[in-house]
Enzyme design. Sequence first.
Site, mmCIF file in Angstrom:
data_model
loop_
_atom_site.group_PDB
_atom_site.id
_atom_site.type_symbol
_atom_site.label_atom_id
_atom_site.label_comp_id
_atom_site.label_asym_id
_atom_site.label_seq_id
_atom_site.Cartn_x
_atom_site.Cartn_y
_atom_site.Cartn_z
ATOM 1 N N ARG A 163 -4.048 -5.618 7.195
ATOM 2 C CA ARG A 163 -5.194 -4.777 7.583
ATOM 3 C C ARG A 163 -6.336 -5.642 8.123
ATOM 4 O O ARG A 163 -6.976 -5.299 9.120
ATOM 5 C CB ARG A 163 -5.659 -3.952 6.389
ATOM 6 C CG ARG A 163 -4.729 -2.801 6.041
ATOM 7 C CD ARG A 163 -5.211 -2.021 4.842
ATOM 8 N NE ARG A 163 -5.087 -2.767 3.598
ATOM 9 C CZ ARG A 163 -5.941 -2.692 2.576
ATOM 10 N NH1 ARG A 163 -7.025 -1.944 2.688
ATOM 11 N NH2 ARG A 163 -5.733 -3.374 1.479
ATOM 12 N N ASP B 166 0.833 -1.196 0.000
ATOM 13 C CA ASP B 166 0.000 0.000 0.000
ATOM 14 C C ASP B 166 0.872 1.252 0.000
ATOM 15 O O ASP B 166 2.016 1.224 0.483
ATOM 16 C CB ASP B 166 -0.904 0.012 1.231
ATOM 17 C CG ASP B 166 -1.946 -1.099 1.204
ATOM 18 O OD1 ASP B 166 -2.288 -1.554 0.100
ATOM 19 O OD2 ASP B 166 -2.392 -1.516 2.297
ATOM 20 N N ASP C 217 -7.311 0.739 7.694
ATOM 21 C CA ASP C 217 -6.075 1.392 8.112
ATOM 22 C C ASP C 217 -6.362 2.862 8.376
ATOM 23 O O ASP C 217 -7.491 3.341 8.212
ATOM 24 C CB ASP C 217 -4.949 1.200 7.093
ATOM 25 C CG ASP C 217 -5.240 1.829 5.730
ATOM 26 O OD1 ASP C 217 -6.178 2.652 5.638
ATOM 27 O OD2 ASP C 217 -4.540 1.513 4.767
ATOM 28 N N TYR D 133 6.329 -9.054 8.328
ATOM 29 C CA TYR D 133 5.855 -7.682 8.480
ATOM 30 C C TYR D 133 5.982 -7.202 9.924
ATOM 31 O O TYR D 133 5.762 -7.966 10.872
ATOM 32 C CB TYR D 133 4.373 -7.578 8.102
ATOM 33 C CG TYR D 133 4.054 -7.829 6.652
ATOM 34 C CD1 TYR D 133 4.102 -6.794 5.724
ATOM 35 C CD2 TYR D 133 3.680 -9.098 6.214
ATOM 36 C CE1 TYR D 133 3.786 -7.020 4.389
ATOM 37 C CE2 TYR D 133 3.361 -9.332 4.886
ATOM 38 C CZ TYR D 133 3.420 -8.290 3.975
ATOM 39 O OH TYR D 133 3.102 -8.517 2.664
#
Length: 306
Positions: free
Chosen positions: A179, A44, A86, A72
């Site tokens: 997310r 993103d 988000d 992550y």
Amino acid sequence: MEKVNSYNGYLNVYKEKGMTSHDVVFKARKILKTKKIGHTGTLDPDAQGVLVLCVGQATKMVEYITDHEKVYEVEMVLGRETDTCDLSGTVIRESDQRICRDAFESILSQFSGNIRQKPPIYSAIRVNGKKLYHYARNGETVEIPERDVHIADISLLEFCEESQKAKIMVTCSKGTYMRSLCRDIGSALGTVACMGNLIRHQVGGFSIDDALTLAEIAKIVDQDQSEPLFYPLAYSLDRYQCVRATEQGRKFLLNGNKLFQWNIHESLDDFYPGETLRLYDGDQLIGMGRYVQNEEGNFIKPTKLL
């Protein structure tokens, strides 16, 4: 006429905040003066970290690199739910429930291993031939199917009870949405949550420690030292077993024909039906194949040649 370079290999790029993955590819094409570039997993615009680019012949290997596990570092914001899951989205629900560190950490075990996950509506997943974010932007409702994903490891790095923010480290399979994970952890805690900052630390063998920004890559290219930038075509493919053609089988392999036991060095008994394999002529990676068992017999079918 502008010179077009013919690079082949993988480029480990550090994607900075504010850029789309498409932006990175577009700028890399200009820096490298080559057109054949693809990326191996969208990040993103607000996310940062490892974005592996496939350049030249490596574009044929995109599907095998995207299949890697990813790592992550995820910031979670408790008490707030948005339409995008988000902080960039519109707030649709808030909660003043306070979560303590022990409660947060104890819930994480529910999200380890094989889990079912529903992708966020603002995503590029296709449903009925149309990307989900098109439905969202048009105000249309659509049933989003859940998907099986695997989380190999999830651990708590930081938790602030005052700000109700947490930071977790997640090792997961391809197709896992951070997310959605934040949203679902919030729900399991009896509150709401969304994702804050996101950093991708690793894609297979490509680490954030070795990733270079586009500015750093441009500087190296200007100094005419670009070749060391690229990882070889066989890099990070160790998870796939190796098959080497015999001298008799070499022509079959190079022509993309089926490989039987008599024209490879390895034993077919070492493979399972449907297994993806690396195909070699001597020490040179030629492509990828799949082990097949059917009425025709047992053989390896080349599926992608470089």
